[in-house]
Motif scaffolding. Structure first.
Motif, PDB file in Angstrom:
ATOM      1  N   PRO A  64       0.816  -1.223   0.000  1.00 51.96           N
ATOM      2  CA  PRO A  64       0.000   0.000   0.000  1.00 51.96           C
ATOM      3  C   PRO A  64       0.843   1.263   0.000  1.00 51.96           C
ATOM      4  O   PRO A  64       2.065   1.212   0.075  1.00 51.96           O
ATOM      5  N   ASP A  65       0.150   2.393  -0.057  1.00 53.04           N
ATOM      6  CA  ASP A  65       0.744   3.727  -0.055  1.00 53.04           C
ATOM      7  C   ASP A  65       1.328   4.066  -1.427  1.00 53.04           C
ATOM      8  O   ASP A  65       1.526   3.202  -2.279  1.00 53.04           O
ATOM      9  N   GLY A  66       1.607   5.366  -1.607  1.00 57.50           N
ATOM     10  CA  GLY A  66       2.146   5.837  -2.874  1.00 57.50           C
ATOM     11  C   GLY A  66       3.618   5.510  -3.018  1.00 57.50           C
ATOM     12  O   GLY A  66       4.319   5.192  -2.049  1.00 57.50           O
ATOM     13  N   HIS A  67       4.111   5.589  -4.255  1.00 62.17           N
ATOM     14  CA  HIS A  67       5.510   5.278  -4.543  1.00 62.17           C
ATOM     15  C   HIS A  67       6.080   6.330  -5.492  1.00 62.17           C
ATOM     16  O   HIS A  67       5.350   6.970  -6.252  1.00 62.17           O
ATOM     17  N   THR A  68       7.403   6.470  -5.445  1.00 60.46           N
ATOM     18  CA  THR A  68       8.107   7.402  -6.315  1.00 60.46           C
ATOM     19  C   THR A  68       9.193   6.649  -7.068  1.00 60.46           C
ATOM     20  O   THR A  68      10.063   6.021  -6.458  1.00 60.46           O
ATOM     21  N   LEU A  69       9.120   6.707  -8.381  1.00 54.82           N
ATOM     22  CA  LEU A  69      10.104   6.068  -9.250  1.00 54.82           C
ATOM     23  C   LEU A  69      10.877   7.164  -9.980  1.00 54.82           C
ATOM     24  O   LEU A  69      10.278   8.044 -10.604  1.00 54.82           O
ATOM     25  N   GLN A  70      12.201   7.108  -9.884  1.00 59.46           N
ATOM     26  CA  GLN A  70      13.057   8.106 -10.521  1.00 59.46           C
ATOM     27  C   GLN A  70      13.963   7.441 -11.544  1.00 59.46           C
ATOM     28  O   GLN A  70      14.410   6.302 -11.363  1.00 59.46           O
ATOM     29  N   TRP A  71      14.259   8.209 -12.573  1.00 60.30           N
ATOM     30  CA  TRP A  71      15.085   7.679 -13.667  1.00 60.30           C
ATOM     31  C   TRP A  71      16.018   8.777 -14.138  1.00 60.30           C
ATOM     32  O   TRP A  71      15.599   9.902 -14.427  1.00 60.30           O
ATOM     33  N   ARG A  72      17.297   8.447 -14.206  1.00 61.11           N
ATOM     34  CA  ARG A  72      18.298   9.385 -14.716  1.00 61.11           C
ATOM     35  C   ARG A  72      19.054   8.713 -15.848  1.00 61.11           C
ATOM     36  O   ARG A  72      19.686   7.667 -15.662  1.00 61.11           O
ATOM     37  N   VAL A  73      18.988   9.337 -17.004  1.00 65.37           N
ATOM     38  CA  VAL A  73      19.690   8.804 -18.167  1.00 65.37           C
ATOM     39  C   VAL A  73      20.419   9.962 -18.832  1.00 65.37           C
ATOM     40  O   VAL A  73      19.888  11.065 -18.940  1.00 65.37           O
ATOM     41  N   GLY A  74      21.668   9.729 -19.276  1.00 71.09           N
ATOM     42  CA  GLY A  74      22.432  10.809 -19.864  1.00 71.09           C
ATOM     43  C   GLY A  74      23.749  10.348 -20.443  1.00 71.09           C
ATOM     44  O   GLY A  74      24.096   9.159 -20.403  1.00 71.09           O
ATOM     45  N   CYS A  75      24.484  11.327 -20.981  1.00 71.25           N
ATOM     46  CA  CYS A  75      25.770  11.015 -21.591  1.00 71.25           C
ATOM     47  C   CYS A  75      26.694  12.217 -21.464  1.00 71.25           C
ATOM     48  O   CYS A  75      26.241  13.362 -21.303  1.00 71.25           O
ATOM     49  N   GLU A  76      27.984  11.943 -21.573  1.00 72.04           N
ATOM     50  CA  GLU A  76      29.013  12.972 -21.515  1.00 72.04           C
ATOM     51  C   GLU A  76      29.938  12.787 -22.705  1.00 72.04           C
ATOM     52  O   GLU A  76      30.286  11.656 -23.062  1.00 72.04           O
ATOM     53  N   GLY A  77      30.304  13.898 -23.321  1.00 71.64           N
ATOM     54  CA  GLY A  77      31.176  13.816 -24.492  1.00 71.64           C
ATOM     55  C   GLY A  77      32.133  14.981 -24.557  1.00 71.64           C
ATOM     56  O   GLY A  77      32.028  15.949 -23.800  1.00 71.64           O
ATOM     57  N   GLU A  78      33.091  14.880 -25.495  1.00 74.93           N
ATOM     58  CA  GLU A  78      34.105  15.914 -25.665  1.00 74.93           C
ATOM     59  C   GLU A  78      34.273  16.221 -27.142  1.00 74.93           C
ATOM     60  O   GLU A  78      34.426  15.309 -27.968  1.00 74.93           O
ATOM     61  N   ASN A  79      34.219  17.513 -27.468  1.00 77.60           N
ATOM     62  CA  ASN A  79      34.358  17.937 -28.865  1.00 77.60           C
ATOM     63  C   ASN A  79      35.798  17.807 -29.335  1.00 77.60           C
ATOM     64  O   ASN A  79      36.735  18.179 -28.615  1.00 77.60           O
ATOM     65  N   HIS A  80      35.969  17.290 -30.533  1.00 76.52           N
ATOM     66  CA  HIS A  80      37.287  17.211 -31.166  1.00 76.52           C
ATOM     67  C   HIS A  80      37.243  17.967 -32.486  1.00 76.52           C
ATOM     68  O   HIS A  80      36.193  18.437 -32.922  1.00 76.52           O
ATOM     69  N   SER A  81      38.405  18.095 -33.092  1.00 74.35           N
ATOM     70  CA  SER A  81      38.484  18.821 -34.368  1.00 74.35           C
ATOM     71  C   SER A  81      37.626  18.123 -35.414  1.00 74.35           C
ATOM     72  O   SER A  81      37.472  16.904 -35.414  1.00 74.35           O
ATOM     73  N   GLY A  82      37.074  18.923 -36.325  1.00 75.53           N
ATOM     74  CA  GLY A  82      36.224  18.372 -37.376  1.00 75.53           C
ATOM     75  C   GLY A  82      34.806  18.101 -36.906  1.00 75.53           C
ATOM     76  O   GLY A  82      34.050  17.412 -37.597  1.00 75.53           O
ATOM     77  N   GLY A  83      34.427  18.594 -35.703  1.00 76.63           N
ATOM     78  CA  GLY A  83      33.065  18.395 -35.208  1.00 76.63           C
ATOM     79  C   GLY A  83      32.815  17.032 -34.624  1.00 76.63           C
ATOM     80  O   GLY A  83      31.659  16.652 -34.392  1.00 76.63           O
ATOM     81  N   LEU A  84      33.881  16.254 -34.380  1.00 74.78           N
ATOM     82  CA  LEU A  84      33.724  14.915 -33.820  1.00 74.78           C
ATOM     83  C   LEU A  84      33.445  15.005 -32.322  1.00 74.78           C
ATOM     84  O   LEU A  84      34.146  15.711 -31.587  1.00 74.78           O
TER      85      LEU A  84
END
Length: 423
Positions: free
Chosen positions: A110-130
């Motif tokens: 019984p009672d209410g519940h809280t579900l959390q979700w974290r999704v993401g990414c990290e990147g680094e720019n290189h020459s030529g837009g890579l």
């Protein structure tokens, strides 16, 4: 010559490698799913998107509207904006299915519940837009506890020790998670439009001490770094230039400021009469050398608490004197305690009255006519007696008022001299 040539080649390669490195960027989606009770099939869902740790939009299932938080998002093409909105809605439906599945595993507690979700990414720019992907995150939390997360290296789900393994086995048996690739796609898309100022901003560093709120005779020494960007920062509290161990420190954690920068503070408890030299060392990507700030051994609120104590003591003394004065006045008024000057005046007045009464009564049967003749021969004995009585009484009374005023004057003078200390 061969050694020199090889060294030059290594240096050139290093320069080229460093020159190709660009800014680091990140994209995170933070989802929250709340159900009021276990029987709910449709619950409230909200989402927030963060680009480089700054919020760029928000979404709520209550009205189904996605709201941009950055001006540059209005420049996105309609197709891209619509596609991003549909993604948030789809993720909300997916999260609702996970919540229903969790209630099944927990036998509809019984009672209410809280579900959390974290999704993401990290990147680094290189020459030529890579854009080089550095890291990806996909993790769930349930009722404030870690639920399950995806390991991108092993390509497998791993549930928390306290959670049932059924969910882990079921998800690992399914298809390979593609969230990282999807996140990188949207990171590239948002970076094309983003005009948010992401320049490096150095921190302002402050070191100060206050009286400890938990330990008497102790101070809380704090190092505050604020106004920096990006949010990665390192703070070290040092004693005689030696860093204190982290388990002795209390950290606020990195927190956002209203202007998009960040702040972090760390504190340690030290003795109030501490003689050691303390400083704070802050390292950040915006500065080449650490910022070091020395503690000036001042206490922010120690002096004010001391003056307050002195003021309290003086105030207590004044109140005590007033009480004693009131008691003495009451005793004098009731005649329990007499004033020496007043007693002498009363005695003289009593003696004069007795003498006057004796003159008016015929002593030993002497006729009144003889007594009257004697008074006339004496030249105004009555007037002299009456005048002397009045004068003596008046002088004595004036002397008492003068003594009383003088005594009260000393009392008020003491109170006046103490008043500034109270202030």
């Amino acid at each position: 010559m061969t050694v020199v040539a090889a060294t030059l080649c290594v240096v050139l390669l290093l320069v080229l490698f460093v020159s190709t490195l660009g800014d680091k960027h990140s994209l995170y989606y933070l989802y929250t799913h709340q159900s009021r009770n276990s029987s709910d099939r449709v619950s409230e869902f909200s989402a927030v998107t963060l680009l480089d740790d700054r919020q760029i939009d928000s979404y709520s299932s209550t009205d189904g509207v996605r709201t941009p938080k950055q001006d540059w998002m209005n420049e996105m093409k309609e197709r891209e904006w619509k596609s991003g909105t549909e993604k948030l809605k789809y993720d909300g439906e997916l999260l609702n299915q996970v919540d229903i599945h969790m209630k099944t595993l927990r036998h509809n507690k019984p009672d209410g519940h809280t579900l959390q979700w974290r999704v993401g990414c990290e990147g680094e720019n290189h020459s030529g837009g890579l854009l080089l992907v550095l890291n990806c995150i996909n993790e769930y939390g349930y009722d404030g506890q870690n639920l399950i997360s995806y390991n991108w290296t092993w390509r497998k789900w791993s549930s928390s020790v306290s959670q049932p393994k059924a969910l882990e086995e079921e998800w690992n048996a399914g298809h390979v998670d593609q969230r990282c690739e999807d996140c990188v796609h949207w990171l590239r898309t948002y970076l094309k439009f983003s005009t948010t100022d992401t320049k490096l901003t150095p921190p302002d560093v402050h070191v100060f001490a206050k009286k400890s709120t938990t330990n008497s005779g102790m101070l809380t020494l704090t190092c505050l770094a604020t106004g920096f960007y990006p949010k990665d920062v390192e703070i070290k509290l040092r004693k005689f230039t030696t860093s204190l161990p982290e388990h002795l420190l209390t950290s606020s954690g990195v927190r956002p400021n209203d202007d998009g920068t960040y702040q972090l503070r760390k504190s340690v408890e030290i003795q109030e009469d501490e003689a050691a030299e303390y400083d704070c060392s802050v390292t950040h990507s915006s500065i080449e050398e650490p910022i070091i700030k020395q503690w000036d051994k001042r206490c922010f609120d120690c002096e004010s608490s001391g003056s307050g104590m002195v003021g309290g003591v003086i105030c207590g003394v004044v109140v005590l004197l007033l009480i004693l004065g009131g008691i003495i006045f009451t005793l004098i008024k009731k005649g329990i305690v007499g004033i020496p000057g007043a007693a002498g005046s009363a005695g003289a007045a009593g003696a004069a009255t007795t003498a006057a009464t004796a003159l008016q009564a015929p002593p030993n049967g002497v006729p009144e006519e003889l007594l009257t003749a004697d008074r006339k021969a004496g030249g105004g004995s009555d007037a002299g007696s009456d005048s002397g009585q009045g004068t003596g009484s008046t002088n004595s009374s004036n002397g008492n008022i003068g003594n009383g005023s003088s005594g009260n004057g000393h009392t008020y003078a003491n109170g006046t001299n103490g008043a500034p200390a109270t202030t």
